[in-house]
Enzyme design. Structure first.
Site, short mmCIF file in Angstrom:
data_model
loop_
_atom_site.label_atom_id
_atom_site.label_comp_id
_atom_site.label_asym_id
_atom_site.label_seq_id
_atom_site.Cartn_x
_atom_site.Cartn_y
_atom_site.Cartn_z
N HIS A 208 1.30 3.97 2.00
CA HIS A 208 1.79 4.91 3.03
C HIS A 208 3.29 4.93 3.16
O HIS A 208 4.14 4.19 2.80
CB HIS A 208 1.07 4.26 4.42
CG HIS A 208 -0.29 4.57 4.46
ND1 HIS A 208 -1.17 3.76 5.52
CD2 HIS A 208 -0.86 5.38 4.29
CE1 HIS A 208 -2.29 4.31 5.70
NE2 HIS A 208 -2.35 5.21 4.78
N HIS B 115 -7.79 -0.67 5.65
CA HIS B 115 -6.69 0.05 6.15
C HIS B 115 -6.35 1.45 4.96
O HIS B 115 -6.51 2.53 5.31
CB HIS B 115 -5.32 -0.33 6.25
CG HIS B 115 -4.31 0.40 6.75
ND1 HIS B 115 -4.18 0.77 7.84
CD2 HIS B 115 -3.01 0.50 6.31
CE1 HIS B 115 -2.88 1.54 8.39
NE2 HIS B 115 -2.41 1.41 7.18
N ASP C 289 5.54 5.08 5.25
CA ASP C 289 6.22 4.12 6.02
C ASP C 289 6.37 2.87 5.43
O ASP C 289 7.07 1.87 6.03
CB ASP C 289 5.82 3.93 7.72
CG ASP C 289 4.42 3.41 7.71
OD1 ASP C 289 3.60 3.56 6.74
OD2 ASP C 289 4.02 2.78 8.76
N HIS C 290 6.02 2.58 4.33
CA HIS C 290 6.10 1.42 3.31
C HIS C 290 6.87 1.55 2.23
O HIS C 290 6.85 0.47 1.56
CB HIS C 290 4.65 0.89 3.44
CG HIS C 290 4.21 0.12 4.60
ND1 HIS C 290 4.05 -1.13 4.90
CD2 HIS C 290 3.64 0.89 5.55
CE1 HIS C 290 3.46 -1.63 6.12
NE2 HIS C 290 3.33 -0.09 6.47
N HIS D 214 4.19 -4.36 11.21
CA HIS D 214 4.69 -3.62 12.25
C HIS D 214 4.61 -4.52 13.49
O HIS D 214 4.19 -5.39 13.51
CB HIS D 214 3.51 -2.65 12.43
CG HIS D 214 3.52 -1.35 11.54
ND1 HIS D 214 4.46 -0.42 11.67
CD2 HIS D 214 2.86 -1.19 10.54
CE1 HIS D 214 4.08 0.53 10.64
NE2 HIS D 214 3.35 0.04 10.05
N HIS E 262 0.87 -1.12 0.08
CA HIS E 262 -0.01 -0.11 -0.14
C HIS E 262 1.00 1.25 -0.18
O HIS E 262 2.10 1.17 0.07
CB HIS E 262 -0.89 0.11 1.15
CG HIS E 262 -0.51 0.07 2.70
ND1 HIS E 262 0.63 -0.92 2.96
CD2 HIS E 262 -0.14 1.09 3.46
CE1 HIS E 262 0.79 -0.50 4.23
NE2 HIS E 262 0.43 0.62 4.59
N ASP F 197 -0.61 -3.73 6.39
CA ASP F 197 -1.23 -3.29 7.68
C ASP F 197 -2.97 -3.74 7.62
O ASP F 197 -3.58 -3.04 8.01
CB ASP F 197 -1.29 -1.79 7.70
CG ASP F 197 0.29 -1.30 7.90
OD1 ASP F 197 1.18 -2.21 8.21
OD2 ASP F 197 0.53 0.07 8.14
#
Length: 255
Positions: free
Chosen positions: A58, A114, A60-61, A171, A56, A133
């Site tokens: 985001h 998400h 932080d990915h 995570h 996805h 996530d």
């Protein structure tokens, strides 16, 4: 020859994963929070990166994708539906897609909730699923874009995979997720045992992921929404499974 799986901690609480086919030498990474730990893991093993799979959009990915692509020349693969907010894709996957890693077939499918463009990567013969996530260790991702109904459908699809499948999520949230789960099922023996194991792992600085799906089914309250005992525990004995999930998610948001 079985695939090799490497779990790589990144940033403060993210994980990425390397999957390596020793027969062909092909290697994929799933999400790239930061390129440096991935490059080190590749160098330590003498592996060459073939592909970058993105679950996805985001940051932080995906923040390490550009640097990792530049360093390795690996192709970047993600959902066509989310291509407008992912790094430039070399392969844009349809809603129900497939690719290969060596001789292994990789199924890709949407798991919205998400985010609306979230996908999972499933390698059936290796019993591995990379869930980002969506389904998480003892939990699930917050519903930033999707609806409870979408996330419940996504989790239900993942729950139907082989119970020996290793769930590789994005995570290190297991301990806090378990603390919440215990507020719903304080007498769940499997959950109590898992809580003790997780505490020991974290005390020694080790990851709590990946996790067999069978353990998630026994301890993750979001997957256990269909159980009458859980519906009774939240005071909604007549709720549908999706309604029970939505209530549990709302409680976790307030936890």
């Amino acid at each position: 020859m079985p695939l090799e799986l490497v779990t790589i901690p990144c940033l403060s609480d993210n994980y990425t994963y390397l999957v390596h086919d020793g027969e062909t030498g092909e290697t994929a990474v799933i999400d790239v929070p930061d390129s440096a730990p991935v490059l080190k893991a590749l160098s330590d093993r003498g592996w060459t990166l073939s592909a970058i799979w993105l679950t996805h959009h985001h940051s932080d990915h995906i923040d390490g994708v550009a640097e990792l692509r530049a360093a390795t020349g690996a192709m970047v693969i993600g959902a066509a539906a989310d291509a407008h907010r992912l790094p430039p894709l070399d392969l844009a996957l349809p809603d129900e897609g497939a690719l290969t890693l060596g001789r292994h077939t990789v199924e890709t499918f949407p798991v919205p909730g998400h985010t609306v463009g979230h996908i999972a990567f499933h390698i059936p013969d290796a019993k591995l699923v990379f869930t980002g996530d969506s389904l998480m260790s003892a939990g699930c991702g917050r519903l930033f874009e999707g609806t409870p109904a979408q996330m419940w459908a996504s989790l239900s699809r993942l729950a139907d995979l082989h119970p020996d499948t290793l769930v590789c999520s994005g995570h290190e949230y297991t301990a806090s997720n378990i603390r919440f789960a215990l507020t719903l099922e304080p007498a769940n023996a499997a959950l109590i045992s898992r809580s003790e194991r997780v505490a020991a792992l974290r005390a020694s600085g080790r990851p709590t992921v990946p996790v067999p799906l069978s353990e998630e089914l026994a301890t993750n309250p979001f997957l256990r929404a269909p159980l009458p005992a859980l519906k009774a525990a939240i005071g909604k004995p007549d709720a549908s499974d999706a309604e029970c999930f939505a209530e549990i998610r709302a409680r976790k948001d307030r936890f």
